[in-house]
Every structure is written in C-alpha cells, then in structure tokens.
Design a protein around this motif. Structure first.
Motif, PDB file in Angstrom:
ATOM      1  N   PRO A   1       0.809  -1.228   0.000  1.00 35.86           N
ATOM      2  CA  PRO A   1       0.000   0.000   0.000  1.00 35.86           C
ATOM      3  C   PRO A   1       0.840   1.275   0.000  1.00 35.86           C
ATOM      4  CG  PRO A   1      -1.008  -1.612   1.441  1.00 35.86           C
ATOM      5  CD  PRO A   1       0.309  -2.212   0.993  1.00 35.86           C
ATOM      6  N   ASP A   2       2.036   1.236   0.626  1.00 34.26           N
ATOM      7  CA  ASP A   2       2.856   2.452   0.658  1.00 34.26           C
ATOM      8  C   ASP A   2       3.559   2.726  -0.666  1.00 34.26           C
ATOM      9  OD1 ASP A   2       5.008   0.741   0.495  1.00 34.26           O
ATOM     10  OD2 ASP A   2       5.726   1.088   2.530  1.00 34.26           O
ATOM     11  N   GLY A   3       3.386   1.841  -1.645  1.00 34.98           N
ATOM     12  CA  GLY A   3       3.947   2.087  -2.966  1.00 34.98           C
ATOM     13  C   GLY A   3       5.206   1.293  -3.283  1.00 34.98           C
ATOM     14  N   GLU A   4       5.777   0.635  -2.278  1.00 36.02           N
ATOM     15  CA  GLU A   4       6.982  -0.172  -2.510  1.00 36.02           C
ATOM     16  C   GLU A   4       6.669  -1.283  -3.528  1.00 36.02           C
ATOM     17  OE1 GLU A   4       9.754  -3.506  -0.258  1.00 36.02           O
ATOM     18  OE2 GLU A   4       8.263  -2.404   0.903  1.00 36.02           O
ATOM     19  N   VAL A   5       7.433  -1.294  -4.615  1.00 33.57           N
ATOM     20  CA  VAL A   5       7.189  -2.306  -5.649  1.00 33.57           C
ATOM     21  C   VAL A   5       7.817  -3.631  -5.219  1.00 33.57           C
ATOM     22  CG1 VAL A   5       7.555  -2.951  -8.055  1.00 33.57           C
ATOM     23  CG2 VAL A   5       7.130  -0.551  -7.462  1.00 33.57           C
ATOM     24  N   LEU A   6       7.009  -4.692  -5.196  1.00 38.28           N
ATOM     25  CA  LEU A   6       7.501  -6.011  -4.791  1.00 38.28           C
ATOM     26  C   LEU A   6       7.906  -6.848  -5.988  1.00 38.28           C
ATOM     27  CD1 LEU A   6       4.889  -6.811  -2.012  1.00 38.28           C
ATOM     28  CD2 LEU A   6       7.237  -5.975  -1.749  1.00 38.28           C
ATOM     29  N   THR A   7       7.117  -6.768  -7.053  1.00 33.90           N
ATOM     30  CA  THR A   7       7.440  -7.564  -8.238  1.00 33.90           C
ATOM     31  C   THR A   7       6.643  -7.046  -9.431  1.00 33.90           C
ATOM     32  OG1 THR A   7       7.530  -9.817  -9.142  1.00 33.90           O
ATOM     33  CG2 THR A   7       5.632  -9.290  -7.821  1.00 33.90           C
ATOM     34  N   THR A   8       7.158  -7.326 -10.615  1.00 39.46           N
ATOM     35  CA  THR A   8       6.385  -7.115 -11.836  1.00 39.46           C
ATOM     36  C   THR A   8       6.409  -8.437 -12.588  1.00 39.46           C
ATOM     37  OG1 THR A   8       7.001  -4.790 -11.894  1.00 39.46           O
ATOM     38  CG2 THR A   8       6.133  -5.720 -13.916  1.00 39.46           C
ATOM     39  N   ALA A   9       5.243  -9.030 -12.732  1.00 38.99           N
ATOM     40  CA  ALA A   9       5.154 -10.391 -13.291  1.00 38.99           C
ATOM     41  C   ALA A   9       4.599 -10.332 -14.708  1.00 38.99           C
ATOM     42  CB  ALA A   9       4.251 -11.246 -12.413  1.00 38.99           C
ATOM     43  N   GLY A  10       5.218 -11.051 -15.609  1.00 32.59           N
ATOM     44  CA  GLY A  10       4.764 -11.097 -17.000  1.00 32.59           C
ATOM     45  C   GLY A  10       3.420 -11.784 -17.135  1.00 32.59           C
ATOM     46  N   ALA A  11       2.728 -11.495 -18.230  1.00 33.16           N
ATOM     47  CA  ALA A  11       1.424 -12.111 -18.479  1.00 33.16           C
ATOM     48  C   ALA A  11       1.565 -13.178 -19.564  1.00 33.16           C
ATOM     49  CB  ALA A  11       0.429 -11.053 -18.922  1.00 33.16           C
ATOM     50  N   GLU A  12       0.748 -14.222 -19.398  1.00 31.55           N
ATOM     51  CA  GLU A  12       0.788 -15.333 -20.351  1.00 31.55           C
ATOM     52  C   GLU A  12      -0.551 -15.396 -21.083  1.00 31.55           C
ATOM     53  OE1 GLU A  12       0.467 -20.195 -19.985  1.00 31.55           O
ATOM     54  OE2 GLU A  12       0.945 -18.986 -18.215  1.00 31.55           O
ATOM     55  N   ARG A  13      -0.495 -15.484 -22.406  1.00 32.41           N
ATOM     56  CA  ARG A  13      -1.726 -15.628 -23.180  1.00 32.41           C
ATOM     57  C   ARG A  13      -2.113 -17.108 -23.205  1.00 32.41           C
ATOM     58  NH1 ARG A  13      -3.017 -17.356 -28.085  1.00 32.41           N
ATOM     59  NH2 ARG A  13      -4.877 -16.462 -29.053  1.00 32.41           N
ATOM     60  N   ARG A  14      -3.380 -17.394 -22.883  1.00 33.69           N
ATOM     61  CA  ARG A  14      -3.819 -18.795 -22.906  1.00 33.69           C
ATOM     62  C   ARG A  14      -4.968 -18.984 -23.880  1.00 33.69           C
ATOM     63  NH1 ARG A  14      -4.319 -20.758 -16.780  1.00 33.69           N
ATOM     64  NH2 ARG A  14      -2.312 -19.987 -16.070  1.00 33.69           N
ATOM     65  N   GLN A  15      -4.962 -20.097 -24.565  1.00 37.15           N
ATOM     66  CA  GLN A  15      -6.061 -20.475 -25.448  1.00 37.15           C
ATOM     67  C   GLN A  15      -7.351 -20.503 -24.647  1.00 37.15           C
ATOM     68  OE1 GLN A  15      -5.259 -20.932 -28.701  1.00 37.15           O
ATOM     69  NE2 GLN A  15      -7.474 -20.824 -29.019  1.00 37.15           N
ATOM     70  N   SER A  16      -8.390 -19.831 -25.130  1.00 41.96           N
ATOM     71  CA  SER A  16      -9.573 -19.667 -24.306  1.00 41.96           C
ATOM     72  C   SER A  16     -10.735 -19.203 -25.169  1.00 41.96           C
ATOM     73  CB  SER A  16      -9.259 -18.596 -23.242  1.00 41.96           C
ATOM     74  OG  SER A  16     -10.295 -18.500 -22.311  1.00 41.96           O
ATOM     75  N   ALA A  17     -11.939 -19.456 -24.705  1.00 42.11           N
ATOM     76  CA  ALA A  17     -13.111 -18.887 -25.384  1.00 42.11           C
ATOM     77  C   ALA A  17     -13.061 -17.373 -25.253  1.00 42.11           C
ATOM     78  CB  ALA A  17     -14.385 -19.424 -24.743  1.00 42.11           C
ATOM     79  N   VAL A  18     -13.175 -16.661 -26.372  1.00 46.89           N
ATOM     80  CA  VAL A  18     -13.245 -15.194 -26.366  1.00 46.89           C
ATOM     81  C   VAL A  18     -14.337 -14.784 -27.336  1.00 46.89           C
ATOM     82  CG1 VAL A  18     -10.915 -14.561 -25.600  1.00 46.89           C
ATOM     83  CG2 VAL A  18     -11.314 -15.167 -27.989  1.00 46.89           C
ATOM     84  N   ARG A  19     -14.766 -13.509 -27.232  1.00 47.47           N
ATOM     85  CA  ARG A  19     -15.929 -13.079 -28.002  1.00 47.47           C
ATOM     86  C   ARG A  19     -15.567 -12.793 -29.461  1.00 47.47           C
ATOM     87  NH1 ARG A  19     -20.597  -9.450 -25.418  1.00 47.47           N
ATOM     88  NH2 ARG A  19     -18.864  -8.416 -24.396  1.00 47.47           N
ATOM     89  N   THR A  20     -14.396 -12.203 -29.690  1.00 45.57           N
ATOM     90  CA  THR A  20     -13.989 -11.905 -31.065  1.00 45.57           C
ATOM     91  C   THR A  20     -12.562 -12.393 -31.293  1.00 45.57           C
ATOM     92  OG1 THR A  20     -13.165  -9.731 -30.394  1.00 45.57           O
ATOM     93  CG2 THR A  20     -15.436  -9.831 -31.205  1.00 45.57           C
ATOM     94  N   ALA A  21     -12.213 -12.597 -32.557  1.00 45.37           N
ATOM     95  CA  ALA A  21     -10.945 -13.240 -32.903  1.00 45.37           C
ATOM     96  C   ALA A  21      -9.727 -12.449 -32.419  1.00 45.37           C
ATOM     97  CB  ALA A  21     -10.867 -13.432 -34.418  1.00 45.37           C
ATOM     98  N   ASP A  22      -9.875 -11.140 -32.232  1.00 48.83           N
ATOM     99  CA  ASP A  22      -8.703 -10.348 -31.818  1.00 48.83           C
ATOM    100  C   ASP A  22      -8.560 -10.272 -30.293  1.00 48.83           C
ATOM    101  OD1 ASP A  22     -10.986  -8.831 -31.477  1.00 48.83           O
ATOM    102  OD2 ASP A  22     -10.039  -6.941 -32.069  1.00 48.83           O
ATOM    103  N   GLU A  23      -9.438 -10.954 -29.558  1.00 49.58           N
ATOM    104  CA  GLU A  23      -9.333 -10.913 -28.097  1.00 49.58           C
ATOM    105  C   GLU A  23      -8.418 -12.028 -27.592  1.00 49.58           C
ATOM    106  OE1 GLU A  23     -13.531  -8.876 -26.697  1.00 49.58           O
ATOM    107  OE2 GLU A  23     -13.382 -11.058 -26.635  1.00 49.58           O
ATOM    108  N   ASN A  24      -7.717 -11.739 -26.491  1.00 50.57           N
ATOM    109  CA  ASN A  24      -6.798 -12.710 -25.897  1.00 50.57           C
ATOM    110  C   ASN A  24      -7.041 -12.791 -24.394  1.00 50.57           C
ATOM    111  OD1 ASN A  24      -4.633 -13.002 -28.252  1.00 50.57           O
ATOM    112  ND2 ASN A  24      -5.224 -10.852 -28.079  1.00 50.57           N
ATOM    113  N   GLN A  25      -7.139 -14.020 -23.906  1.00 50.26           N
ATOM    114  CA  GLN A  25      -7.259 -14.232 -22.458  1.00 50.26           C
ATOM    115  C   GLN A  25      -5.857 -14.256 -21.859  1.00 50.26           C
ATOM    116  OE1 GLN A  25     -10.122 -15.364 -20.113  1.00 50.26           O
ATOM    117  NE2 GLN A  25      -8.473 -14.697 -18.749  1.00 50.26           N
ATOM    118  N   MET A  26      -5.617 -13.360 -20.932  1.00 49.90           N
ATOM    119  CA  MET A  26      -4.304 -13.265 -20.297  1.00 49.90           C
ATOM    120  C   MET A  26      -4.383 -13.738 -18.843  1.00 49.90           C
ATOM    121  SD  MET A  26      -2.945 -11.959 -22.956  1.00 49.90           S
ATOM    122  CE  MET A  26      -1.282 -11.593 -22.400  1.00 49.90           C
TER     123      MET A  26
END
Ligand SMILES: [Fe+2]
Length: 404
Positions: A94-119
């Motif tokens: 809460p005080d703003g100290e950054v603990l980590t920055t974690a990358g996002a992974e795209r996973r195959q998933s049901a989405v509404r339109t072809a350009d959408e990605n579930q992360m």
C-alpha cells in the motif's frame, strides 16, 4: 428449462418477464441475528488510494482484471485484451513499494472476437492476510488504477471469515443489478456461487455481459469461486465456464482453504460417482475445523425442481460422516433453510437475479420464501452465523450453525 429457453428466444417479452421476481421478502424467518453492515471494498480502496478502475487509455482491455485462486501466498490475475504484447502486472505494498512485476501469459480460451486474448499472470511469494495493490501495465505504462486485494488468512487465523454466496444470478436484468448493488453493503472477503452463473446458456458473450459486466468491481478486488450449473453446461458442456475462470484441480469439482474453513465445490452436471470418491478423500485429508460444501442442484428443496434424491443418497451420509457443517445449493429460484439433517445445515440460495418461483414447504423446511436475495455468513470461533438479505437490502432470515 429447455422450453423456457425456447420461449425466450422466440419471444423477447417472455424472456424479460422470466427475469423478474420478488425484490422484497414478504415473510421473515429468524431475524434475531442481524448482520453487521459495511462495504466489502472500502478498506482495500483506501489502502491502495484508488477505486481500481480501468484508465481511459485502456481501450484494448475488453474484460477488466479479476482475481482467481487467491491463497495465503499467491493469486492469479486474469483479463482480456486485444493487445497482449508487453503486458504485465505490478504488485506493490500500500505504501507504494514495488515487490514484483510479473509477466502475463496468453492462454487459449473462449473469447468473443478473434482479436481478443485471455491473459493470466501468476503472482507468488505473498504473505497471508495482507493487503497488496496491483495494476496491469503495458510496456510499463498503467492500464488500471491501483487495485487493492487481501491474501487469504492462514489456517491458524482467529479473526472472523466473511463470505458472500448466491446462485442463479440472471441474464443482466434489473433484479440482478438491484441485488448486485445491495451486495456492496456487507463486508465479505470471498465470493462463492451455487451455479447457473451465466444465463441463458453459458456462452462467452453471456459471461461477458451478465457476469463480468455486472460484478466487475467485486471481481477485481475479491476472489470468486463458482460451482457450475445446468445453464453453464448448455454451451460445450461448460467449456466457456472453465475458460473464463481458473479454478483449482479439474475446475469441475475442487476444494480450497480460507482461514479455518475448508470449502469444496461439486459439479452436479457431471456424474456424481467419481466426485463422491474424491470428496470422501478430500474431506478426510482436511484437519480444518470448518467444512463447507456447495453445489448447484439441491439435496433438499421444496422449490419448483425439488430435492435431487440421487444427490441426497450419494452425498448426505458423506457430509454427516466427515463433519460438514453447511451445504449450500441453488437451482430453485428461492431461499430455503432446511432443518439440520444429521447435524448438517442445508441452505438453498438460488435467488441471485433470475426471477423467483413459488416455493412450498416439506417436513424438512425450517423457513422458505421466494425472493431475490444473497446470503452472507461470518465464521468465527465455534459458530457460523448466516444471514439472508433481499434485493432491497433487508435481512429476512438468519441462522446460527455450531461447529460441532
Ligand atoms: Fe439450474
């Protein structure tokens, strides 16, 4: 239910009629234990100094971030975007100290339109019962305000555990929205759902509009652990349900711990035999003092669908033998409190927004009424107190469930 769906698709007005129910309870059960009120989000927002909203620049984000599998030390954070490259999640104190920055992974998933990605991003190394803040970044630039969340308390935690439960939550109609607004008046930390999450058919569009679109604020701050219902299974046997949520185990039936409470969610739309075997081992392996099970179809009910006797025969002896104190189910669009059966409390909570249906009484009924509602319960020491609250915010029933 098939015929209802057919009527809905042929006649929109019939569909809308089916959505509406009683917003206010006309009868009350036990009102001697009123719930303490308070916002479930206020403390988290104050700690992180923000509401946690998407920023105006985040036009690529089609489903706002949400928490899944929040534990004592980790969480998953999911969202849907049309620009997956360069996205990450920053965790701060809460005080703003950054603990980590974690990358996002795209996973195959049901989405509404072809350009959408579930992360999905996995965050690890957290401490129990501690408030953190997260925000989604793209190339280091924030897409969201800071969003507060609190990790699960440990097994030895002595503070009360507060839970929201509801089921059969509707197709985005006004009843569902009225109840969702009332949910912001009780200070829960965990959300469970007794099934039929996405009306009418569990399609990806219905998850976006009728689930993520309605509970956006709750889902970004608080963990959500749903059981699947028959409507969720109408599309690809529940595949979109299992795609949009990242649940433990098979994602069909699973368990997790929250403080001194062991929760197990069952899948009444799949054969119960393997689940009986799994549940017996799962409950036997837990040494926690509280055990709560939830499932869509009710072992005891006096509503339109009534008791599922197959489930009762298969599960009730197991619940009693393994010291389960509370069983929650949905499916019937009403509220019913069952007289304890072999020491087990059963509640039907299927009034989350998809209309109400008349409910009768049975020899096992302690109190029943057909009203749009949620239930809220606090587990503290040797007792659990459950409250039933309608879509006007009025508490119309409560019950004390002892540990033993
Ligand atoms: Fe159902």
């Amino acid at each position: 239910m098939k015929s209802t769906t057919l009527v809905c698709s042929l006649l929109l007005t019939g569909c809308l009629t089916n959505e509406s129910g009683n917003l206010s309870a006309t009868t009350s059960g036990d009102s001697t234990h009123p719930a303490e009120r308070g916002s479930p989000l206020a403390e988290l927002r104050a700690a992180c100094g923000a509401q946690g909203a998407l920023l105006p620049t985040a036009t690529a984000v089609h489903r706002a971030p949400y928490l899944q599998q929040l534990t004592t030390h980790s969480t998953l954070i999911g969202w849907v975007t049309t620009e997956p490259a360069g996205e990450s999640v920053e965790i701060t104190r809460p005080d703003g100290e950054v603990l980590t920055t974690a990358g996002a992974e795209r996973r195959q998933s049901a989405v509404r339109t072809a350009d959408e990605n579930q992360m999905w991003t996995t965050v690890d190394g957290l401490e129990p019962d501690t408030i953190y803040c997260y925000r989604v970044l793209q190339d280091g630039q924030p897409l969201t305000e800071r969003i507060g969340f609190r990790t699960a308390p440990g097994a030895d935690s002595v503070r009360p555990v507060r839970v929201l439960a509801f089921g059969d939550s509707g197709g985005g109609g006004s009843d569902q929205l009225a109840l969702a607004a009332e949910m912001l008046d009780v200070p829960f930390e965990l959300i469970i759902h007794t099934g039929d999450v996405a009306y009418d058919n569990g399609t990806i569009a219905q998850f976006e509009d009728n689930v993520f679109g309605v509970y956006t604020e709750l889902f970004r701050h608080l963990p959500f652990y749903p059981a699947a219902g028959n409507h969720d299974y109408e599309t690809m046997r529940g595949a979109p349900f299992r795609d949009v949520f990242a649940l433990p185990g098979t994602e069909q039936w699973y368990s997790y711990d929250w403080g001194p409470v062991h929760f197990a969610a069952l899948d009444t739309e799949s054969p119960i035999g393997p689940q009986v075997e799994w549940l017996a081992a799962d409950l036997a392996a837990s040494s926690l003092p509280w055990k709560i099970v939830y499932l869509h179809k009710p072992p005891y009910s006096s509503g339109e669908h009534g008791s599922d006797l197959g489930l009762r025969t298969a599960l009730a002896p197991l619940f009693a033998r393994h010291g389960v104190q509370l069983v929650l189910s949905g499916h019937d669009h009403d509220y019913e409190r069952i007289t304890p059966q072999d020491g087990v409390a059963y509640i039907v909570t299927g009034g989350g927004g998809r209309g109400t249906r008349p409910v009768g009484t049975s020899p096992f009924t302690a109190f029943a009424t057909d009203v749009i509602h949620y239930v809220y319960f606090e587990v503290s020491g040797d007792q659990l107190v459950l409250h039933a609250i309608d879509a006007t915010g009025a508490e119309f029933d409560s019950v004390v469930v002892p540990r033993a």
